[in-house]
Scaffold this motif. Sequence first.
Motif, mmCIF file in Angstrom:
data_model
loop_
_atom_site.group_PDB
_atom_site.id
_atom_site.type_symbol
_atom_site.label_atom_id
_atom_site.label_comp_id
_atom_site.label_asym_id
_atom_site.label_seq_id
_atom_site.Cartn_x
_atom_site.Cartn_y
_atom_site.Cartn_z
ATOM 1 N N ALA A 47 0.825 -1.216 0.000
ATOM 2 C CA ALA A 47 0.000 0.000 0.000
ATOM 3 C C ALA A 47 0.852 1.256 0.000
ATOM 4 C CB ALA A 47 -0.924 -0.006 1.212
ATOM 5 N N ALA A 48 2.069 1.167 0.542
ATOM 6 C CA ALA A 48 2.938 2.335 0.628
ATOM 7 C C ALA A 48 3.587 2.687 -0.708
ATOM 8 C CB ALA A 48 4.028 2.092 1.676
ATOM 9 N N LEU A 49 3.456 1.825 -1.708
ATOM 10 C CA LEU A 49 4.173 2.028 -2.964
ATOM 11 C C LEU A 49 3.445 2.896 -3.980
ATOM 12 C CD1 LEU A 49 5.739 -1.500 -3.557
ATOM 13 C CD2 LEU A 49 6.856 0.575 -2.729
ATOM 14 N N GLY A 50 2.166 3.155 -3.756
ATOM 15 C CA GLY A 50 1.494 3.965 -4.760
ATOM 16 C C GLY A 50 0.014 4.120 -4.503
ATOM 17 N N PRO A 51 -0.637 4.883 -5.348
ATOM 18 C CA PRO A 51 -2.068 5.173 -5.167
ATOM 19 C C PRO A 51 -2.956 4.056 -5.702
ATOM 20 C CG PRO A 51 -1.250 6.331 -7.088
ATOM 21 C CD PRO A 51 -0.061 5.610 -6.496
ATOM 22 N N HIS A 52 -2.859 2.882 -5.095
ATOM 23 C CA HIS A 52 -3.731 1.787 -5.485
ATOM 24 C C HIS A 52 -4.345 1.181 -4.228
ATOM 25 C CE1 HIS A 52 0.617 0.342 -5.712
ATOM 26 N NE2 HIS A 52 0.189 -0.102 -4.545
ATOM 27 N N ASP A 53 -5.515 0.603 -4.365
ATOM 28 C CA ASP A 53 -6.199 -0.027 -3.238
ATOM 29 C C ASP A 53 -5.653 -1.432 -3.021
ATOM 30 O OD1 ASP A 53 -7.795 2.118 -2.653
ATOM 31 O OD2 ASP A 53 -9.506 1.416 -3.821
ATOM 32 N N VAL A 54 -5.293 -1.726 -1.779
ATOM 33 C CA VAL A 54 -4.777 -3.044 -1.409
ATOM 34 C C VAL A 54 -5.745 -3.656 -0.396
ATOM 35 C CG1 VAL A 54 -2.876 -4.322 -0.354
ATOM 36 C CG2 VAL A 54 -2.400 -2.311 -1.788
ATOM 37 N N GLY A 55 -6.142 -4.891 -0.638
ATOM 38 C CA GLY A 55 -7.060 -5.567 0.262
ATOM 39 C C GLY A 55 -6.376 -6.677 1.039
ATOM 40 N N LEU A 56 -6.588 -6.711 2.345
ATOM 41 C CA LEU A 56 -6.162 -7.814 3.197
ATOM 42 C C LEU A 56 -7.425 -8.616 3.492
ATOM 43 C CD1 LEU A 56 -3.953 -9.181 4.904
ATOM 44 C CD2 LEU A 56 -4.519 -7.588 6.752
ATOM 45 N N VAL A 57 -7.522 -9.824 2.934
ATOM 46 C CA VAL A 57 -8.762 -10.588 2.975
ATOM 47 C C VAL A 57 -8.635 -11.735 3.968
ATOM 48 C CG1 VAL A 57 -10.472 -11.828 1.600
ATOM 49 C CG2 VAL A 57 -9.104 -10.012 0.541
#
Length: 232
Positions: free
Chosen positions: A88-98
Amino acid sequence: MSSLTSPFAAKSSAENIAEPPRVKVLREPAIIAAAPPANDFYDQQIQALVQQLFFQASATPVRHIGIASVEPDTETAQLCLDVGLALAALGPHDVGLVDVRLQATPLLTQLKITGDQDADESRQIGPNLWLAPRRSWLDDSPQGLWDHSLGRLRATTLEFDFSILCLDPISWLTPKISKACDGLIIVLTANKTRRLVAVEIQERLRRGQVPVLGSILADRRFPVPEGLYRNL
């Protein structure tokens, strides 16, 4: 503390299950009560793993991965969170922890994240990072896991640009659930997981058409030459 090895080349076997994506609910970011102590070497290893998994030039890009341990008593919740935070720290993208742990404490509880423990919607837990609880995809019906729930799980992963599925230790159920992602990372336990057992499990997963993306050596207490567990 986990020692990370380089993943194998990414391959994709995820099924394309047509279901409208669920809508994430934006809330105030939940607070992680107990952050792990800083460790530069560990952080560097996590960052290297993220780069090797998600940002290698490949004809079949990896976007959604599962993480599961070989040993039943090896905890992976913190590792999954750390991978999610680094990604998540690498760029403006949504990361999901499922949360896909059916036999373990819910991730919300295990990671000491504040908020409604019975929530059934994804919640934001940090910049660009979301947590999808079990109730967001798991059907209550006895047969739900094999049909509707797996479709909902795949749809949940597709809500995000990248996702990390935190699984129970490897079992007969792992190949079924792994169909919702692009491949699996195996967590081995130092001084406990026998090499022969690791090889047998990897072959069993491959026979179940689960791409094995790589391995992670957990609970390492002394330096281990890089690549010792890389090629199982």
